[in-house]
Scaffold this motif. Structure first.
Motif, PDB file in Angstrom:
ATOM      1  N   ALA A  14     -85.811 -29.219 -37.671  1.00 43.56           N
ATOM      2  CA  ALA A  14     -84.848 -28.260 -37.256  1.00 43.56           C
ATOM      3  C   ALA A  14     -83.983 -27.829 -38.549  1.00 43.56           C
ATOM      4  O   ALA A  14     -83.566 -26.684 -38.705  1.00 43.56           O
ATOM      5  N   ARG A  15     -83.890 -28.859 -39.334  1.00 42.54           N
ATOM      6  CA  ARG A  15     -83.012 -28.562 -40.611  1.00 42.54           C
ATOM      7  C   ARG A  15     -83.892 -27.557 -41.390  1.00 42.54           C
ATOM      8  O   ARG A  15     -83.332 -26.697 -42.198  1.00 42.54           O
ATOM      9  N   LEU A  16     -85.185 -27.864 -41.573  1.00 44.65           N
ATOM     10  CA  LEU A  16     -86.067 -27.286 -42.529  1.00 44.65           C
ATOM     11  C   LEU A  16     -86.042 -25.856 -42.084  1.00 44.65           C
ATOM     12  O   LEU A  16     -86.369 -24.829 -42.664  1.00 44.65           O
ATOM     13  N   ALA A  17     -86.169 -25.702 -40.640  1.00 49.81           N
ATOM     14  CA  ALA A  17     -86.337 -24.259 -40.039  1.00 49.81           C
ATOM     15  C   ALA A  17     -85.165 -23.495 -40.259  1.00 49.81           C
ATOM     16  O   ALA A  17     -85.183 -22.207 -40.409  1.00 49.81           O
ATOM     17  N   GLU A  18     -83.950 -23.908 -40.423  1.00 51.94           N
ATOM     18  CA  GLU A  18     -82.747 -23.566 -40.875  1.00 51.94           C
ATOM     19  C   GLU A  18     -82.995 -22.927 -42.372  1.00 51.94           C
ATOM     20  O   GLU A  18     -82.606 -21.797 -42.629  1.00 51.94           O
ATOM     21  N   TRP A  19     -83.417 -23.694 -43.061  1.00 54.17           N
ATOM     22  CA  TRP A  19     -83.750 -23.104 -44.416  1.00 54.17           C
ATOM     23  C   TRP A  19     -84.716 -22.114 -44.583  1.00 54.17           C
ATOM     24  O   TRP A  19     -84.896 -21.305 -45.453  1.00 54.17           O
ATOM     25  N   GLN A  20     -85.692 -22.165 -44.018  1.00 56.05           N
ATOM     26  CA  GLN A  20     -86.984 -21.343 -43.728  1.00 56.05           C
ATOM     27  C   GLN A  20     -86.434 -19.855 -43.787  1.00 56.05           C
ATOM     28  O   GLN A  20     -87.187 -18.853 -44.112  1.00 56.05           O
ATOM     29  N   ARG A  21     -85.084 -19.585 -43.238  1.00 57.11           N
ATOM     30  CA  ARG A  21     -84.838 -18.173 -42.776  1.00 57.11           C
ATOM     31  C   ARG A  21     -84.112 -17.811 -44.104  1.00 57.11           C
ATOM     32  O   ARG A  21     -83.538 -16.542 -44.017  1.00 57.11           O
ATOM     33  N   ALA A  22     -83.690 -18.696 -45.174  1.00 56.16           N
ATOM     34  CA  ALA A  22     -83.121 -18.206 -46.386  1.00 56.16           C
ATOM     35  C   ALA A  22     -83.947 -17.795 -47.452  1.00 56.16           C
ATOM     36  O   ALA A  22     -85.172 -17.951 -47.198  1.00 56.16           O
ATOM     37  N   TYR A  24     -85.371 -16.753 -51.394  1.00 54.53           N
ATOM     38  CA  TYR A  24     -85.486 -17.599 -52.606  1.00 54.53           C
ATOM     39  C   TYR A  24     -84.299 -17.803 -53.531  1.00 54.53           C
ATOM     40  O   TYR A  24     -84.096 -18.992 -54.225  1.00 54.53           O
ATOM     41  N   GLY A  25     -83.505 -16.670 -53.634  1.00 54.73           N
ATOM     42  CA  GLY A  25     -81.925 -16.597 -54.288  1.00 54.73           C
ATOM     43  C   GLY A  25     -81.493 -17.822 -53.828  1.00 54.73           C
ATOM     44  O   GLY A  25     -80.513 -18.502 -54.275  1.00 54.73           O
ATOM     45  N   ASP A  26     -81.211 -17.751 -52.377  1.00 59.28           N
ATOM     46  CA  ASP A  26     -80.334 -18.691 -51.656  1.00 59.28           C
ATOM     47  C   ASP A  26     -80.700 -20.292 -51.934  1.00 59.28           C
ATOM     48  O   ASP A  26     -80.135 -21.266 -52.095  1.00 59.28           O
ATOM     49  N   TRP A  27     -82.138 -20.244 -51.963  1.00 63.25           N
ATOM     50  CA  TRP A  27     -82.696 -21.731 -52.181  1.00 63.25           C
ATOM     51  C   TRP A  27     -82.321 -22.089 -53.681  1.00 63.25           C
ATOM     52  O   TRP A  27     -82.070 -23.376 -53.977  1.00 63.25           O
ATOM     53  N   ARG A  60     -90.933 -23.068 -58.480  1.00 62.75           N
ATOM     54  CA  ARG A  60     -90.901 -23.667 -57.039  1.00 62.75           C
ATOM     55  C   ARG A  60     -89.800 -24.292 -56.645  1.00 62.75           C
ATOM     56  O   ARG A  60     -89.395 -25.133 -57.685  1.00 62.75           O
ATOM     57  N   ILE A  61     -89.171 -24.452 -55.391  1.00 62.28           N
ATOM     58  CA  ILE A  61     -88.188 -25.236 -54.996  1.00 62.28           C
ATOM     59  C   ILE A  61     -88.603 -26.161 -54.049  1.00 62.28           C
ATOM     60  O   ILE A  61     -89.230 -25.419 -53.035  1.00 62.28           O
ATOM     61  N   ARG A  62     -88.424 -27.396 -53.926  1.00 69.78           N
ATOM     62  CA  ARG A  62     -88.739 -28.151 -52.996  1.00 69.78           C
ATOM     63  C   ARG A  62     -87.341 -28.463 -52.359  1.00 69.78           C
ATOM     64  O   ARG A  62     -86.280 -29.033 -52.823  1.00 69.78           O
ATOM     65  N   MET A  63     -87.310 -28.170 -50.735  1.00 70.62           N
ATOM     66  CA  MET A  63     -86.473 -28.785 -50.337  1.00 70.62           C
ATOM     67  C   MET A  63     -86.566 -29.854 -49.329  1.00 70.62           C
ATOM     68  O   MET A  63     -87.765 -29.866 -48.521  1.00 70.62           O
ATOM     69  N   SER A  64     -85.755 -30.920 -49.306  1.00 65.43           N
ATOM     70  CA  SER A  64     -86.407 -31.987 -48.632  1.00 65.43           C
ATOM     71  C   SER A  64     -85.310 -32.619 -47.610  1.00 65.43           C
ATOM     72  O   SER A  64     -84.000 -32.462 -48.118  1.00 65.43           O
ATOM     73  N   ILE A  83     -91.770 -26.418 -49.837  1.00 65.96           N
ATOM     74  CA  ILE A  83     -91.848 -25.865 -50.985  1.00 65.96           C
ATOM     75  C   ILE A  83     -91.997 -24.419 -51.086  1.00 65.96           C
ATOM     76  O   ILE A  83     -92.832 -23.708 -50.378  1.00 65.96           O
ATOM     77  N   MET A  84     -91.124 -23.704 -51.985  1.00 67.86           N
ATOM     78  CA  MET A  84     -91.005 -22.341 -51.672  1.00 67.86           C
ATOM     79  C   MET A  84     -91.475 -21.652 -53.416  1.00 67.86           C
ATOM     80  O   MET A  84     -90.968 -22.170 -54.190  1.00 67.86           O
ATOM     81  N   ASN A  85     -92.239 -20.892 -53.185  1.00 66.82           N
ATOM     82  CA  ASN A  85     -92.695 -20.201 -54.673  1.00 66.82           C
ATOM     83  C   ASN A  85     -91.597 -19.090 -54.776  1.00 66.82           C
ATOM     84  O   ASN A  85     -90.914 -18.565 -53.953  1.00 66.82           O
ATOM     85  N   PRO A  86     -91.657 -18.548 -56.184  1.00 71.45           N
ATOM     86  CA  PRO A  86     -90.712 -17.572 -56.693  1.00 71.45           C
ATOM     87  C   PRO A  86     -90.785 -16.324 -55.981  1.00 71.45           C
ATOM     88  O   PRO A  86     -89.871 -15.770 -55.518  1.00 71.45           O
ATOM     89  N   ASP A  87     -92.040 -15.985 -55.142  1.00 66.95           N
ATOM     90  CA  ASP A  87     -92.210 -14.787 -54.605  1.00 66.95           C
ATOM     91  C   ASP A  87     -91.595 -15.036 -53.027  1.00 66.95           C
ATOM     92  O   ASP A  87     -91.789 -14.090 -52.302  1.00 66.95           O
ATOM     93  N   GLY A  88     -91.242 -16.214 -52.592  1.00 66.47           N
ATOM     94  CA  GLY A  88     -90.619 -16.211 -51.278  1.00 66.47           C
ATOM     95  C   GLY A  88     -91.622 -16.716 -50.303  1.00 66.47           C
ATOM     96  O   GLY A  88     -91.256 -17.080 -49.309  1.00 66.47           O
ATOM     97  N   THR A  89     -92.652 -16.741 -50.552  1.00 64.85           N
ATOM     98  CA  THR A  89     -93.970 -17.554 -49.704  1.00 64.85           C
ATOM     99  C   THR A  89     -93.892 -19.150 -49.697  1.00 64.85           C
ATOM    100  O   THR A  89     -93.137 -19.821 -50.836  1.00 64.85           O
ATOM    101  N   PHE A  90     -94.309 -19.850 -48.762  1.00 67.48           N
ATOM    102  CA  PHE A  90     -94.207 -21.219 -48.653  1.00 67.48           C
ATOM    103  C   PHE A  90     -95.400 -21.955 -49.076  1.00 67.48           C
ATOM    104  O   PHE A  90     -96.654 -21.126 -48.941  1.00 67.48           O
TER     105      PHE A  90
END
Length: 92
Positions: A14-22, A24-27, A60-64, A83-90
């Protein structure tokens, strides 16, 4: 009593799902920040949830998210990440 993985996994997902809506800049803005929350799972147990962002290399940014309920589970928490790539894809 051991960590109830299904309930801990629900909280982490659920926490990761919150982040998936953000975006790349937010990450990127969250790099090196750590958030600690106490949450109650569907089973009524209080869990400690630690969320953080790390530079995973090549932009790339890893959200854990690590979840435990104290006692022995704090030594081996349930961990989920995205993990999000700079282009916003996972990363799959």
């Amino acid at each position: 009593m051991g960590l109830k993985n299904e309930f801990a996994a629900e909280l982490a997902e659920a926490r990761l799902a919150e982040w998936q809506r953000a975006n790349y800049g937010d990450w990127r803005a969250m790099l090196d920040d750590k958030e600690v929350r106490t949450v109650v799972g569907a089973d009524g147990t209080r869990y400690c949830m630690v969320s953080y962002a790390l530079d995973d290399g090549d932009g790339r940014i890893r959200m854990s998210v690590a979840v435990d309920h104290g006692t022995w589970s704090a030594f081996v928490p349930l961990v989920r990440d995205e993990i999000m790539n700079p282009d916003g894809t996972f990363v799959e």
